[in-house]
Design a protein around this motif. Sequence first.
Motif, PDB file in Angstrom:
ATOM      1  N   GLU A 162       0.859  -1.183   0.000  1.00  0.00           N
ATOM      2  CA  GLU A 162       0.000   0.000   0.000  1.00  0.00           C
ATOM      3  C   GLU A 162       0.897   1.236   0.000  1.00  0.00           C
ATOM      4  OE1 GLU A 162      -3.470   2.211   2.672  1.00  0.00           O
ATOM      5  OE2 GLU A 162      -2.879   0.152   3.090  1.00  0.00           O
ATOM      6  N   ALA A 163       0.825   2.000  -1.066  1.00  0.00           N
ATOM      7  CA  ALA A 163       1.642   3.214  -1.205  1.00  0.00           C
ATOM      8  C   ALA A 163       0.734   4.431  -1.145  1.00  0.00           C
ATOM      9  CB  ALA A 163       2.412   3.187  -2.522  1.00  0.00           C
ATOM     10  N   ARG A 164       1.165   5.448  -0.403  1.00  0.00           N
ATOM     11  CA  ARG A 164       0.364   6.660  -0.242  1.00  0.00           C
ATOM     12  C   ARG A 164       1.073   7.830  -0.916  1.00  0.00           C
ATOM     13  NH1 ARG A 164      -3.696   5.329   3.090  1.00  0.00           N
ATOM     14  NH2 ARG A 164      -4.476   7.452   2.919  1.00  0.00           N
ATOM     15  N   SER A 216      -4.362   6.256  -1.340  1.00  0.00           N
ATOM     16  CA  SER A 216      -3.641   4.988  -1.316  1.00  0.00           C
ATOM     17  C   SER A 216      -3.734   4.293  -2.666  1.00  0.00           C
ATOM     18  CB  SER A 216      -4.211   4.076  -0.222  1.00  0.00           C
ATOM     19  OG  SER A 216      -3.614   2.806  -0.269  1.00  0.00           O
ATOM     20  N   ARG A 218      -7.571   3.745  -4.086  1.00  0.00           N
ATOM     21  CA  ARG A 218      -8.589   3.916  -3.058  1.00  0.00           C
ATOM     22  C   ARG A 218      -9.319   5.241  -3.254  1.00  0.00           C
ATOM     23  NH1 ARG A 218      -7.633   0.842   1.658  1.00  0.00           N
ATOM     24  NH2 ARG A 218      -7.123  -1.266   0.963  1.00  0.00           N
ATOM     25  N   GLN A 237      -2.875   0.561  -4.412  1.00  0.00           N
ATOM     26  CA  GLN A 237      -2.576  -0.826  -4.102  1.00  0.00           C
ATOM     27  C   GLN A 237      -1.656  -1.406  -5.179  1.00  0.00           C
ATOM     28  OE1 GLN A 237      -3.795  -2.202  -1.173  1.00  0.00           O
ATOM     29  NE2 GLN A 237      -4.485  -0.102  -0.871  1.00  0.00           N
ATOM     30  N   THR A 251      -3.607  12.385   1.624  1.00  0.00           N
ATOM     31  CA  THR A 251      -2.977  11.435   0.714  1.00  0.00           C
ATOM     32  C   THR A 251      -3.974  10.348   0.343  1.00  0.00           C
ATOM     33  OG1 THR A 251      -2.105  10.145   2.571  1.00  0.00           O
ATOM     34  CG2 THR A 251      -0.663  11.826   1.609  1.00  0.00           C
ATOM     35  N   ASP A 297      -7.104  10.402   2.997  1.00  0.00           N
ATOM     36  CA  ASP A 297      -6.854  10.620   4.414  1.00  0.00           C
ATOM     37  C   ASP A 297      -7.103  12.086   4.751  1.00  0.00           C
ATOM     38  OD1 ASP A 297      -4.852  11.401   6.749  1.00  0.00           O
ATOM     39  OD2 ASP A 297      -5.262   9.252   6.901  1.00  0.00           O
TER      40      ASP A 297
END
Length: 271
Positions: free
Chosen positions: A126-128, A171, A160, A173, A169, A164
């Motif tokens: 998971e990269a933000r 996310s 996503r 996948q 930010t 946030d």
Amino acid sequence: QAQLEAARGTLSLLQKEEARYQTLYEKGATPASTVDARRRDVLNQERAIKEIESNIATIPAQIDAVQARMSANRANLQKQGVQIGRSVVKAPFNGRLGEVYLEVGQVVSAGSQLFTMQGNDEVRIEARFPQAQLGQFPLKTAYVTTPSGRQVKANIGPLREQVDPVSRTASVQLTVSNLANGHLLPGALVGVVLEGESHEPRPVVPRSALHNRSVFLVEDGKLTRREIQVAFREGDFLAVESGLQGGEKLVVSDPGLAIEGTPVLVKGQEQ
């Protein structure tokens, strides 16, 4: 059955022997006690034959009982095999054990968590990224740098939809394959590089030139307003999808209360 036939043969001999001694007794050649002894031998043999016949009569019932026990043993063996099969836990993927939550001999119930497992075939990441960056261009490829410095190509999954509220930010996948040698562990921090799809050359304008989806141009020495459509943003610049062809004289400073048709003096080569 052979034992019964042999016993009947013995009985026949004893009966003949009894008859012979009876004849001798009648002639006064042998005492009565000898005849009585031969008679007892015949009676004992007759009882033995009846016992054998009784045993033979019970053989079918004994066979049925043995077969019933064999069927019960087979069913019990099958049941034990099913229970042994249920005691073997098979994972639906290849991987390595993480935390183990049970001990040898411990009784567990259905639904209990036994252990955690990290798959070797595929690792999910998971990269933000800042929301503004992700919305600038369609994603094409991604690369992941492991803690050991190895760089591998990753597959881009869904973005996503939720942002946030604190970090602003979103996310992304990612999935990485062929890391069976343990380059990544759960919770490890990795570096992620995203690359967007290539585009046809587009006119680029400063963000300061955009005013309510429009820009101001100088055409024939007069101020004109033109609406544009932005393809994506990159820092302080905008890639224009439509509205500009390139080469137009663009007003990059704040025109204030600009009115279309106002004469404009271009200083030098500024646009």
